[in-house]
Scaffold this motif. Structure first.
Motif, PDB file in Angstrom:
ATOM      1  N   PHE A 111       0.861  -1.211  -0.101  1.00  0.00           N
ATOM      2  CA  PHE A 111       0.005  -0.053   0.071  1.00  0.00           C
ATOM      3  C   PHE A 111       0.886   1.303   0.193  1.00  0.00           C
ATOM      4  O   PHE A 111       2.129   1.346  -0.021  1.00  0.00           O
ATOM      5  N   GLY A 112       0.321   2.304  -0.071  1.00  0.00           N
ATOM      6  CA  GLY A 112       0.927   3.588  -0.064  1.00  0.00           C
ATOM      7  C   GLY A 112       1.175   3.950   1.494  1.00  0.00           C
ATOM      8  O   GLY A 112       2.352   3.356   1.976  1.00  0.00           O
ATOM      9  N   PHE A 113       0.709   5.031   2.118  1.00  0.00           N
ATOM     10  CA  PHE A 113       0.928   5.253   3.666  1.00  0.00           C
ATOM     11  C   PHE A 113      -0.227   5.109   4.361  1.00  0.00           C
ATOM     12  O   PHE A 113      -1.144   5.798   4.074  1.00  0.00           O
ATOM     13  N   LEU A 125      -8.944  -6.469   7.793  1.00  0.00           N
ATOM     14  CA  LEU A 125      -8.444  -5.044   8.208  1.00  0.00           C
ATOM     15  C   LEU A 125      -8.877  -4.181   7.245  1.00  0.00           C
ATOM     16  O   LEU A 125      -9.405  -4.349   6.100  1.00  0.00           O
ATOM     17  N   TRP A 126      -9.597  -2.895   8.172  1.00  0.00           N
ATOM     18  CA  TRP A 126      -9.812  -1.839   7.250  1.00  0.00           C
ATOM     19  C   TRP A 126      -8.696  -0.846   7.433  1.00  0.00           C
ATOM     20  O   TRP A 126      -7.986  -0.530   8.562  1.00  0.00           O
ATOM     21  N   LEU A 135     -10.422   4.023   1.646  1.00  0.00           N
ATOM     22  CA  LEU A 135     -10.761   3.080   2.445  1.00  0.00           C
ATOM     23  C   LEU A 135     -10.641   1.747   1.990  1.00  0.00           C
ATOM     24  O   LEU A 135     -11.407   1.189   1.146  1.00  0.00           O
ATOM     25  N   ILE A 136      -9.720   0.782   2.507  1.00  0.00           N
ATOM     26  CA  ILE A 136      -9.376  -0.464   2.054  1.00  0.00           C
ATOM     27  C   ILE A 136      -9.611  -1.484   2.986  1.00  0.00           C
ATOM     28  O   ILE A 136      -9.291  -1.607   3.881  1.00  0.00           O
ATOM     29  N   GLN A 137     -10.625  -2.405   2.355  1.00  0.00           N
ATOM     30  CA  GLN A 137     -11.227  -3.696   3.089  1.00  0.00           C
ATOM     31  C   GLN A 137     -10.044  -4.750   2.586  1.00  0.00           C
ATOM     32  O   GLN A 137      -9.983  -5.324   1.536  1.00  0.00           O
ATOM     33  N   TYR A 138      -9.050  -5.348   3.699  1.00  0.00           N
ATOM     34  CA  TYR A 138      -8.245  -6.210   3.223  1.00  0.00           C
ATOM     35  C   TYR A 138      -8.190  -7.231   4.116  1.00  0.00           C
ATOM     36  O   TYR A 138      -8.334  -7.332   5.164  1.00  0.00           O
ATOM     37  N   ASN A 139      -7.975  -8.560   3.358  1.00  0.00           N
ATOM     38  CA  ASN A 139      -7.764  -9.889   3.969  1.00  0.00           C
ATOM     39  C   ASN A 139      -6.352 -10.354   4.131  1.00  0.00           C
ATOM     40  O   ASN A 139      -5.935 -10.657   3.026  1.00  0.00           O
ATOM     41  N   ARG A 141      -5.187 -12.782   5.568  1.00  0.00           N
ATOM     42  CA  ARG A 141      -4.832 -14.186   5.673  1.00  0.00           C
ATOM     43  C   ARG A 141      -4.330 -14.730   4.395  1.00  0.00           C
ATOM     44  O   ARG A 141      -3.515 -15.396   4.249  1.00  0.00           O
ATOM     45  N   ASN A 142      -4.964 -14.259   3.290  1.00  0.00           N
ATOM     46  CA  ASN A 142      -4.681 -14.518   1.980  1.00  0.00           C
ATOM     47  C   ASN A 142      -3.972 -13.456   0.954  1.00  0.00           C
ATOM     48  O   ASN A 142      -3.967 -13.400  -0.061  1.00  0.00           O
ATOM     49  N   ASP A 143      -3.788 -12.407   1.721  1.00  0.00           N
ATOM     50  CA  ASP A 143      -3.316 -11.375   1.138  1.00  0.00           C
ATOM     51  C   ASP A 143      -3.990 -10.784  -0.048  1.00  0.00           C
ATOM     52  O   ASP A 143      -3.430 -10.622  -1.104  1.00  0.00           O
ATOM     53  N   THR A 144      -5.229 -10.589   0.065  1.00  0.00           N
ATOM     54  CA  THR A 144      -6.194  -9.813  -0.943  1.00  0.00           C
ATOM     55  C   THR A 144      -7.029  -8.657  -0.742  1.00  0.00           C
ATOM     56  O   THR A 144      -7.318  -8.629   0.552  1.00  0.00           O
TER      57      THR A 144
END
Length: 318
Positions: A111-113, A125-126, A135-139, A141-144
C-alpha cells in the motif's frame, strides 16, 4: 433534612462501589494509556520507553513487550490476540495472551501510506490509505484486497477508526464523525480529548482522557462515566477503571446500578456540581435511557419510607 439523608445514603453506596486495586504507583506514574480486558487483566502502555505490560488484578506482571517505535493498541477485549498498529513502522502486530508476537503485517510492500488500521476480526483489516485517500478492506490471511472505497477526508488529526455494520466511525482530536461506505456523512459532533473506540456487541463507546461516552443513534453521544480528576479511564464488561493520583480504582457496574436505584428518586434533578463518585452514578443513570413519563413521576417508595421513618425517630427524640 431529606437531601442530607439522601446524600449520606448515596455516599455510603458509592463508597462500596469503588475499590482501590493493589497496583504499584510506580507502574502507573508514567502510564500513557491503560486498557482492561474482560477477565480483569490490565495493560499499561508507556510512551517514554514504548513498553506494553500486562498485569493481573493483583498487580502481578503477566507479560511485557518492549517496542522500538510508538504503537496504538486497538483493543484488549480478545486477550488471545491483541492488535497493535504503528504509523511510524507502517505495520500491525498481533500478540498473544503472554505478550508474544504471533504475526506481523507490513503495509509498505502493498500500500501507500496507511494512516490508521482497524482489525475487524482475525482475517480482515480496514485501512485508511492517506496517499490514495481510500478506505481499503483487506484480507491479510490470503493477502487480497476485498474492497476499496474513496474516502477523501483529512487524516491530520486522526485518533482512531472503527468499521461496523457498513458504517465508518472516525475519531479526531476534536470530533467524532460517522460515514457510510459511500462517504456520506451521517453524524458529527464535537468531542474533546477522544482516544479510542470500544465496541460491545452493537454498542459503540468512545474512551477519552477522563470520561467514557456511548453513541446513541437518536440522542447522539451520552456520557456514561466521568471523573475530571482522573488521568486515564477505561472499562470492561463488568467495571469502570481509572488512574487518579497515580492510584488505580475500580467501579463495579452492578454496585453503581444498585447505588442509583437506592439513592435517586425518579424526580430528583441532577446536582449542579456533583463530586466525582456522584457523577458516576448520575451518568450511568443517564446512559440507561429515559423512562416513560409515568415512571419518571413514580416516587421511590423504599427511599421515601426510609426518610419518613428517620423523621419519626427524630421527632420521638431518640
Amino acid at each position: 433534612m431529606r437531601p442530607f439523608y439522601i446524600i449520606l445514603i448515596f455516599l455510603f453506596c458509592t463508597a462500596n462501589a469503588q475499590k482501590s486495586l493493589p497496583l504499584d504507583t510506580l507502574k502507573l506514574k508514567e502510564a500513557k494509556d491503560m486498557l482492561a480486558d474482560d477477565y480483569g487483566n490490565l495493560y499499561i502502555y508507556k510512551n517514554k520507553d514504548f513498553s506494553f505490560t500486562k498485569y493481573d488484578s493483583l498487580g502481578k506482571q503477566l507479560g511485557k513487550m518492549m517496542l522500538t517505535v510508538p504503537y496504538k493498541v486497538q483493543s484488549v477485549q480478545n486477550p488471545l490476540s491483541l492488535a497493535l498498529f504503528s504509523e511510524n513502522a507502517q505495520e500491525m502486530k498481533f500478540v498473544d495472551q503472554n505478550m508474544n508476537e504471533i504475526q506481523k503485517i507490513d503495509f509498505r510492500q502493498k500500500f501507500g501510506f496507511i494512516k490508521m488500521a482497524y482489525a475487524e476480526d482475525l482475517q480482515q483489516l480496514w485501512l485508511l490509505d492517506d496517499s490514495t485517500k481510500r478506505l481499503i478492506q483487506y484480507n491479510f490471511r490470503n493477502d487480497t484486497t476485498i474492497n476499496s472505497y474513496p474516502f477523501d477526508i483529512s487524516f491530520d488529526d486522526l485518533m482512531d477508526m472503527l468499521v461496523f455494520e457498513n458504517k465508518v466511525y472516525i475519531l479526531t482530536r476534536k470530533h467524532i464523525r460517522i460515514y457510510s461506505l459511500k462517504f456520506e456523512k451521517l453524524f458529527e459532533v464535537p468531542l474533546e480529548n477522544g482516544k479510542r473506540f470500544r465496541r460491545e456487541n452493537d454498542v459503540i463507546l468512545v474512551v477519552s482522557d477522563n470520561s467514557i461516552l456511548k453513541y446513541d443513534p437518536e440522542k447522539g453521544m451520552i456520557k456514561i462515566f466521568e471523573d475530571k480528576d482522573a488521568q486515564i479511564v477505561d472499562k470492561n464488561i463488568l467495571s469502570y477503571f481509572e488512574i487518579k493520583a497515580n492510584k488505580l480504582y475500580l467501579y463495579n457496574l452492578e454496585k453503581i446500578k444498585e447505588t442509583k436505584l437506592q439513592t435517586e428518586p425518579e424526580t430528583a434533578p441532577p446536582a449542579t456540581e456533583p463530586p466525582s463518585e456522584q457523577t458516576v452514578g448520575e451518568e450511568v443513570k443517564k446512559a440507561d435511557g429515559d423512562k416513560k413519563e409515568s415512571d419518571e413521576k413514580a416516587p421511590d417508595t423504599t427511599l421515601q419510607k426510609l426518610i419518613e421513618d428517620t423523621s419519626e425517630v427524630q421527632a420521638a427524640g431518640v
